[in-house]
Enzyme design. Structure first.
Site, short mmCIF file in Angstrom:
data_model
loop_
_atom_site.label_atom_id
_atom_site.label_comp_id
_atom_site.label_asym_id
_atom_site.label_seq_id
_atom_site.Cartn_x
_atom_site.Cartn_y
_atom_site.Cartn_z
N ARG A 157 0.77 -1.11 0.12
CA ARG A 157 -0.19 -0.20 0.17
C ARG A 157 0.80 1.24 -0.01
O ARG A 157 0.51 2.13 -0.80
CB ARG A 157 -1.00 -0.11 1.32
CG ARG A 157 -2.05 -1.08 1.30
CD ARG A 157 -3.16 -0.96 2.30
NE ARG A 157 -4.02 0.09 1.74
CZ ARG A 157 -4.04 1.43 2.49
NH1 ARG A 157 -3.25 1.57 3.30
NH2 ARG A 157 -5.03 2.20 1.82
N CYS A 210 14.72 -5.25 -3.84
CA CYS A 210 15.75 -4.51 -4.61
C CYS A 210 15.19 -3.46 -5.53
O CYS A 210 15.09 -3.54 -6.72
CB CYS A 210 16.58 -5.51 -5.40
SG CYS A 210 17.99 -5.06 -5.86
N GLU A 211 14.41 -2.28 -5.07
CA GLU A 211 14.01 -1.36 -5.87
C GLU A 211 14.13 -0.09 -4.95
O GLU A 211 13.67 -0.13 -3.77
CB GLU A 211 12.56 -1.60 -6.16
CG GLU A 211 12.30 -2.67 -7.16
CD GLU A 211 10.97 -2.51 -8.00
OE1 GLU A 211 10.57 -1.38 -8.13
OE2 GLU A 211 10.67 -3.73 -8.48
N TYR A 233 0.04 3.46 -3.28
CA TYR A 233 -0.53 4.62 -3.08
C TYR A 233 -0.22 5.75 -2.26
O TYR A 233 -0.93 6.67 -1.73
CB TYR A 233 -1.95 4.13 -2.63
CG TYR A 233 -2.67 2.99 -3.00
CD1 TYR A 233 -3.24 2.71 -4.30
CD2 TYR A 233 -2.66 1.82 -1.97
CE1 TYR A 233 -3.71 1.76 -4.62
CE2 TYR A 233 -3.14 0.51 -2.56
CZ TYR A 233 -3.66 0.62 -3.75
OH TYR A 233 -4.21 -0.70 -4.12
N1 LLP Z 1 -16.99 -2.98 -3.65
C1 LLP Z 1 -16.28 -3.06 -5.05
C2 LLP Z 1 -16.81 -3.30 -6.24
C3 LLP Z 1 -14.87 -2.82 -4.82
O1 LLP Z 1 -14.16 -2.79 -6.08
C4 LLP Z 1 -14.39 -2.38 -3.62
C5 LLP Z 1 -12.94 -2.07 -3.54
C6 LLP Z 1 -15.08 -2.59 -2.65
C7 LLP Z 1 -16.56 -2.72 -2.75
C8 LLP Z 1 -14.64 -2.23 -1.17
O2 LLP Z 1 -13.96 -0.98 -1.19
P1 LLP Z 1 -13.51 -0.50 0.43
O3 LLP Z 1 -14.74 -0.76 1.36
O4 LLP Z 1 -12.40 -1.74 0.97
O5 LLP Z 1 -13.03 0.76 0.28
N2 LLP Z 1 -6.27 -1.67 -2.45
C9 LLP Z 1 -6.87 -0.40 -2.30
C10 LLP Z 1 -8.15 -0.62 -2.16
C11 LLP Z 1 -8.62 -0.85 -3.25
C12 LLP Z 1 -10.32 -1.08 -3.57
C13 LLP Z 1 -10.71 -1.71 -4.64
N3 LLP Z 1 -12.12 -1.76 -4.50
C14 LLP Z 1 -5.99 0.07 -0.78
O6 LLP Z 1 -5.34 -0.46 -0.37
O7 LLP Z 1 -6.35 1.12 -0.57
#
Ligand code: LLP
Length: 407
Positions: free
Chosen positions: A304, A338-339, A308
């Protein structure tokens, strides 16, 4: 913070690392159950249900807890649906929210009798060929998005997700051609909001669309519920205010239209704060006036911050007692990949560290292990659960070098 309460002493942290290896994901059952309940109680509306978005964390033991708390679940792939069924979710509690998925993947869901949400006209046609006469949900792209980083904004004109509102008529025609019934609408405008405004506005928008489609029995308002990663700086999302606004919106809608099932789809909110990532300081150096704390937490274990520029609080647990002292300059906490971009935290005020000190990376339960990789051929870490009754349970073994190559 439930996790901190349980990893109460430096001895406990070092002991866990000795026993299960470093780095190590640790989850607190009590915090997980509490977050599930908070989400379940978000709305008073009787036809409200929560669909946990499992991409945030698919450890089967955590899924079992979430299942036992009465949440439903979404799946993005046969892999996720498989794990969800393994954890005890019956197929009527799973929704496959696919994006550009293959015929085989759609077939997998249809074979299990799992409801599918399609997010393009092309996928709707494909599903129609496979499941003529079936039920379907449409993922709508409302043309607006929100989120903590460009990469997690999932609604809007440049986002790859969803069916554009102007194409809804075409979607209805395609569904009719295949005798399919559009029973649900869903959307997800993006990830991590701490203010309710955009979410409620988007909810109003999708309900307006549902009013034009009499066959729709369910509207899924999406996820995105944020948590305060910056402790003491960011405030918690006010669930009472948000829930109230959603209740008012839905009750007004029901009064002028019909009864409808309402869902939300939180991922992060459910699992982020129950998890922490423990690691070890492996090297300390000052190069050209910058302090680097070298650790075994590379972006193979937690991506993360690199992906991001996400912020996670980090606590240091010294190996031995010594007086607290901070570096007089900002510090970089870096991994062993290694980056040069392998930076866990930058420009931090940080306590002076020594090799062998332990680190706690907080709020790592969501998109931590699920996004980890074997990059640089490093095995995936173990995961343990701190149980409500005080027990400690290994819920995923660390990979071994042997696991890196299997015939
Ligand atoms: N529903 C759908 C269709 C989604 O694509 C996602 C997340 C969620 C629900 C849930 O979202 P949340 O409540 O967790 O925000 N890897 C990123 C977050 C990517 C979210 C992708 N989709 C991070 O670490 O912040």
């Amino acid at each position: 913070m439930g996790f901190e309460k349980l990893v109460f002493s430096k001895e406990a942290v070092h002991e866990l690392l000795r026993e299960y290896g470093s780095p190590l994901y640790v989850y607190d059952e009590e915090t997980l159950r509490k977050r599930c309940q908070e989400m379940k109680n978000l709305m008073k509306y009787p036809l409200f249900r929560v669909n946990y978005s499992a991409k945030a964390n698919t450890n089967v033991e955590l899924l079992k807890i979430i299942c036992s708390e009465g949440l439903d679940v979404d799946g993005m792939s046969p892999g996720e649906m498989h794990l969800e069924m393994k954890a005890g979710f019956s197929s009527d509690r799973i929704t496959f929210i696919g994006n550009n998925v293959s015929r085989n993947e759609l077939q997998f869901a249809v074979n299990q009798d799992i409801l599918v949400s399609v997010d393009s006209l092309s996928q709707l046609r494909l599903l129609g060929e496979i499941n003529r006469g079936g039920r379907v949900c449409l993922r709508i792209n409302p043309g607006i998005g929100a989120g903590h980083h460009d990469k997690v904004i999932t609604g809007g004109k440049k986002a790859k997700f969803g069916i554009a509102i102007e194409d809804l008529n075409l979607a209805q025609d395609i569904a009719a051609n295949y005798d399919m019934t559009i029973i649900g609408l869903n959307h997800h405008i993006g990830s991590l909001f701490l203010e309710s405004k955009a979410y409620v506005e988007a909810a109003a928008g999708i309900l307006e669309l549902a009013a034009t489609l009499p066959s729709v029995e369910m509207v899924d308002l999406g996820g995105g519920f944020g948590i305060p990663y910056r402790h003491g700086i960011e405030s918690r999302l006010d669930l009472a205010v948000l829930g109230n606004e959603l209740d008012n919106l839905v009750e007004d809608w029901v009064a002028s239209h019909r009864s409808i099932n309402i869902r939300t789809e939180p991922g992060r909110y459910v699992v982020a704060e129950c998890g922490a990532l423990l690691g070890t300081v492996t090297a300390v150096k000052e190069n050209y006036n910058t302090f680097f704390i070298g650790t075994d937490i590379g972006f193979n274990t937690l991506v993360r911050p690199v992906m991001y520029d996400s912020y996670h609080e980090i606590s240091v647990v010294p190996q031995e007692d010594r007086p607290y002292q901070e570096y007089d300059k900002a510090v970089y906490v870096v991994g062993q990949i290694c980056e040069s971009g392998d930076i866990l935290a930058h420009d931090r005020v940080f306590p002076c560290c020594q090799e062998g000190d332990a680190l706690i990376v907080h709020d790592a339960g969501a998109y931590g292990f699920t996004m980890a990789s074997n990059y640089n051929s490093r095995p995936l870490p173990a995961e343990i659960l701190l149980e409500k009754n005080g027990g400690i349970r290994l819920i995923r073994k660390a990979q071994t070098l042997e696991d890196l190559w299997k015939d």
